[in-house]
Design an enzyme around this catalytic site. Structure first.
Site, PDB file in Angstrom:
ATOM      1  N   HIS A  43       4.010 -14.489   2.799  1.00 34.37           N
ATOM      2  CA  HIS A  43       4.238 -15.880   2.407  1.00 34.37           C
ATOM      3  C   HIS A  43       4.413 -16.788   3.613  1.00 34.37           C
ATOM      4  O   HIS A  43       4.435 -18.005   3.465  1.00 34.37           O
ATOM      5  CB  HIS A  43       5.475 -15.962   1.503  1.00 34.37           C
ATOM      6  N   ASP A  52       4.985 -23.801   8.864  1.00 35.32           N
ATOM      7  CA  ASP A  52       5.292 -23.366   7.490  1.00 35.32           C
ATOM      8  C   ASP A  52       4.072 -22.643   6.939  1.00 35.32           C
ATOM      9  O   ASP A  52       2.944 -23.132   7.081  1.00 35.32           O
ATOM     10  CB  ASP A  52       5.609 -24.609   6.626  1.00 35.32           C
TER      11      ASP A  52
HETATM   12  P1  ADP Z   1      10.413 -22.159   1.411  1.00 32.85           P
HETATM   13  O1  ADP Z   1       9.790 -21.079   0.618  1.00 32.85           O
HETATM   14  O2  ADP Z   1      10.324 -21.959   2.879  1.00 32.85           O
HETATM   15  O3  ADP Z   1      11.811 -22.481   1.001  1.00 32.85           O
HETATM   16  P2  ADP Z   1       8.600 -23.983  -0.033  1.00 32.85           P
HETATM   17  O4  ADP Z   1       8.432 -25.454   0.125  1.00 32.85           O
HETATM   18  O5  ADP Z   1       7.323 -23.214  -0.053  1.00 32.85           O
HETATM   19  O6  ADP Z   1       9.570 -23.500   1.139  1.00 32.85           O
HETATM   20  O7  ADP Z   1       9.347 -23.650  -1.391  1.00 32.85           O
HETATM   21  C1  ADP Z   1      10.623 -24.166  -1.664  1.00 32.85           C
HETATM   22  C2  ADP Z   1      10.890 -24.102  -3.170  1.00 32.85           C
HETATM   23  O8  ADP Z   1      12.281 -24.306  -3.408  1.00 32.85           O
HETATM   24  C3  ADP Z   1      10.164 -25.177  -3.936  1.00 32.85           C
HETATM   25  O9  ADP Z   1       9.770 -24.671  -5.185  1.00 32.85           O
HETATM   26  C4  ADP Z   1      11.236 -26.273  -4.095  1.00 32.85           C
HETATM   27  O10 ADP Z   1      11.075 -27.084  -5.231  1.00 32.85           O
HETATM   28  C5  ADP Z   1      12.486 -25.447  -4.224  1.00 32.85           C
HETATM   29  N1  ADP Z   1      13.657 -26.178  -3.721  1.00 32.85           N
HETATM   30  C6  ADP Z   1      13.837 -26.654  -2.477  1.00 32.85           C
HETATM   31  N2  ADP Z   1      15.033 -27.243  -2.351  1.00 32.85           N
HETATM   32  C7  ADP Z   1      15.630 -27.136  -3.548  1.00 32.85           C
HETATM   33  C8  ADP Z   1      16.897 -27.547  -4.060  1.00 32.85           C
HETATM   34  N3  ADP Z   1      17.811 -28.182  -3.303  1.00 32.85           N
HETATM   35  N4  ADP Z   1      17.173 -27.269  -5.346  1.00 32.85           N
HETATM   36  C9  ADP Z   1      16.265 -26.622  -6.103  1.00 32.85           C
HETATM   37  N5  ADP Z   1      15.077 -26.205  -5.670  1.00 32.85           N
HETATM   38  C10 ADP Z   1      14.749 -26.455  -4.415  1.00 32.85           C
HETATM   39  C1  G6P Z   2      10.830 -18.108   2.187  1.00 32.16           C
HETATM   40  C2  G6P Z   2      10.422 -16.664   2.348  1.00 32.16           C
HETATM   41  C3  G6P Z   2      10.923 -15.840   1.175  1.00 32.16           C
HETATM   42  C4  G6P Z   2      12.426 -16.054   1.012  1.00 32.16           C
HETATM   43  C5  G6P Z   2      12.745 -17.534   0.882  1.00 32.16           C
HETATM   44  C6  G6P Z   2      14.236 -17.814   0.778  1.00 32.16           C
HETATM   45  O1  G6P Z   2      10.178 -18.615   1.072  1.00 32.16           O
HETATM   46  O2  G6P Z   2       9.008 -16.567   2.441  1.00 32.16           O
HETATM   47  O3  G6P Z   2      10.659 -14.477   1.376  1.00 32.16           O
HETATM   48  O4  G6P Z   2      12.902 -15.351  -0.119  1.00 32.16           O
HETATM   49  O5  G6P Z   2      12.231 -18.219   2.005  1.00 32.16           O
HETATM   50  O6  G6P Z   2      14.922 -17.205   1.823  1.00 32.16           O
HETATM   51  P1  G6P Z   2      16.047 -16.114   1.583  1.00 32.16           P
HETATM   52  O7  G6P Z   2      16.355 -15.591   2.938  1.00 32.16           O
HETATM   53  O8  G6P Z   2      17.167 -16.859   0.959  1.00 32.16           O
HETATM   54  O9  G6P Z   2      15.480 -15.060   0.666  1.00 32.16           O
END
Ligand code: ADP
Ligand code: G6P
Length: 477
Positions: free
Chosen positions: A169, A382
């Site tokens: 991912h 990212d």
């Molecule tokens: P990462 O996987 O690195 O966190 P992404 O942008 O790919 O980044 O995915 C983040 C996910 O988490 C998205 O579906 C987003 O809507 C959700 N998200 C981010 N911040 C919040 C929050 N404060 N509350 C609920 N959902 C959140």
């Molecule tokens: C990214 C990573 C996931 C991970 C998520 C939240 O989306 O690709 O593998 O689960 O961040 O991070 P955490 O350390 O809380 O699992």
């Protein structure tokens, strides 16, 4: 021998990820409850697995014994227990202080500790054993992300009959960076236990293929690696790109409900009906470029280009990896910056920045997206960034504008965004102004094109493409 291997299970599809889609939380009064886990992996895989008869193997997010298997929504969850020490070594240490920064262009220096790798290997073996015990004969096992890179080879040893896919991912780094990892060969050999390795971008798959050639001296041809097996035999492993996405149809439906649309209007009223609402939504992670974004915004305030109450920035920062030192430092820096900006530029009842270190439900997120004139997605690196795709999907009104870092996987698809280099603060300020001031008709055209793209390439298409490629991967057992 086969006799010592774990018993075979009954699931035709087993998903293996470090986290379950829900976290176990124990409140102060001892009540145990389960809540949605953070991050894009869970967002994406939850919609893929809902309604599938597969199993999801993952950790419950807290130390201690694994709970008995249980169903959540209609997903079958099988928890893997981790001790406090394993959380420190495997999760916080090797996964998030070694691999995460290494794979994100060493934005902070990765730390290499032998004890952490031992913990990573132990935990990867446990995940492989649980997956091996659940998979039906000839089943498909889909392993996810950087926390579980040794699982494919471990699983192949236990269950040579199953098809094994792995999807990353996050980015896969260039060979010069990856080469720093003392356990680089273990990691590559672990991955090469799979039949198919999926990456977000073509460039990530190419980086992996280059690593195979340069660091392991393996032969690669047209997106495949030849892996020497016993005797003269070779296995062929495919590495390709599959850009991940979101469940666009259901999010778009949610954003069209009267409740969410009214909530979006209410949010704008609560903010004092400003002319410009800017929004950031990220896990509180140094890869997301939050500091660069705040710096640019603070300068726009001090230049007098923007000022509350006409303009306000809402920054939602989900708590993340709160015991890892780089995250503790980032939180302090962000909170100091927000405090300073509000002290210097806010008025009574009208802060310059609304900072929310909290998680929200899907409907509330959709309402925030609908309320925002400009969405700031400015990561330094990212893998994809699903927030960008969620924002454009919610804008069924064709309103709003997306400022998007060129260093996200999403920029490869959402090229009608206002693209920026977040390291270039002047450029970022210029792009934010451009996004605010651009001709509304032009903004609508951009938004419509991006929304169509995400609707067409949604998460079910992504999962379907990956699983079809896994099914067709070379060297069927
Ligand atoms: P990462 O996987 O690195 O966190 P992404 O942008 O790919 O980044 O995915 C983040 C996910 O988490 C998205 O579906 C987003 O809507 C959700 N998200 C981010 N911040 C919040 C929050 N404060 N509350 C609920 N959902 C959140
Ligand atoms: C990214 C990573 C996931 C991970 C998520 C939240 O989306 O690709 O593998 O689960 O961040 O991070 P955490 O350390 O809380 O699992």
């Amino acid at each position: 021998t086969r006799d010592q291997s774990p018993a075979e299970g009954t699931y035709e599809l087993v998903v293996v990820a470090n986290r379950l889609p829900v976290d176990r939380v124990t409140d102060d009064d001892g009540t145990v409850r389960w809540q949605q886990s953070p991050g894009g992996l869970v967002t994406a895989m939850q919609s893929v697995m809902t309604g599938q008869d597969g199993a999801w193997v993952g950790w419950s997010g807290d130390p201690g014994e694994a709970p008995e298997p249980f169903d959540s929504g209609d997903m079958h969850l099988h928890a893997v227990g981790l001790t406090e020490q394993e959380i420190e070594d495997h999760y916080e240490g090797f996964s998030n202080e070694t691999l995460w920064p290494l794979y994100h262009d060493v934005i902070v220096p990765p730390r290499f500790r032998r004890r952490w790798f031992d913990g990573y290997r132990t935990v990867n073996r446990r995940f492989a054993e649980v997956a091996a015990s659940l998979a039906a004969p000839g089943a498909t096992v889909w392993v996810h992300d950087y926390q579980l890179q040794l699982v494919p080879a471990m699983l192949r040893e236990l269950r040579p009959d199953v098809r094994i896919g792995w999807f990353n991912h996050i980015p896969f780094p260039g060979v010069e960076i990856f080469a720093q990892l003392p356990w680089r060969k273990h990691v590559v050999q672990g991955l090469l236990g799979a039949d198919l390795l999926g990456f977000q971008r073509r460039a990530d798959a190419d980086n992996f293929l280059r690593v195979c050639r340069r660091l392991l001296g393996l032969h690669t041809r047209g997106g495949t690696v030849e892996v020497p097996g016993p005797g003269d035999s070779t296995r062929v492993v495919r590495a390709s790109s599959f850009p991940i996405s979101i469940d666009a149809a259901s999010l778009s439906d949610l954003a069209r409900t009267p409740e969410v649309m009214e909530r979006a209007r209410q949010i704008r009223r609560d903010l004092g009906d400003p002319e410009h609402v800017l929004l950031g939504v990220d896990r509180l992670d140094y890869t997301k470029g939050i500091r660069h974004r705040l710096k640019a915004y603070e300068e726009l305030l001090s230049d007098g280009v923007l000022a509350p109450p006409q303009a306000v920035l809402v920054q939602v920062a989900t708590p993340s990896r709160e015991r890892v030192s780089a995250y503790i430092q980032l939180r302090e820096q962000v909170e100091v910056t927000v405090g300073r900006a509000n002290g210097d530029f806010g008025h009574l009842g009208m802060p310059a920045i609304h900072y929310l270190h909290q998680s929200y439900g899907r409907a509330e997120m959709a309402a925030m997206f609908l309320a925002a004139d400009v969405m700031l997605v400015t990561p330094l690196r990212d893998g994809m960034n699903l927030v960008a795709k969620e924002y454009v999907t919610c804008r069924h009104d064709d309103g709003g504008a997306l400022v998007l870092s060129e260093f996200t996987g999403a920029a490869g698809e959402l090229d009608r965004a206002f693209i920026c280099n977040p390291h270039d603060i002047d450029g970022l300020k210029y792009t934010i102004r451009h996004a605010l001031d651009a001709d509304p008709a032009e903004k609508r055209r951009r938004m419509r094109a991006m929304r169509r793209r995400v609707a067409e390439y949604d998460v079910s298409r992504w999962a379907g493409d990956f699983l079809a490629a896994l099914d067709a991967a070379p060297d069927r057992p």
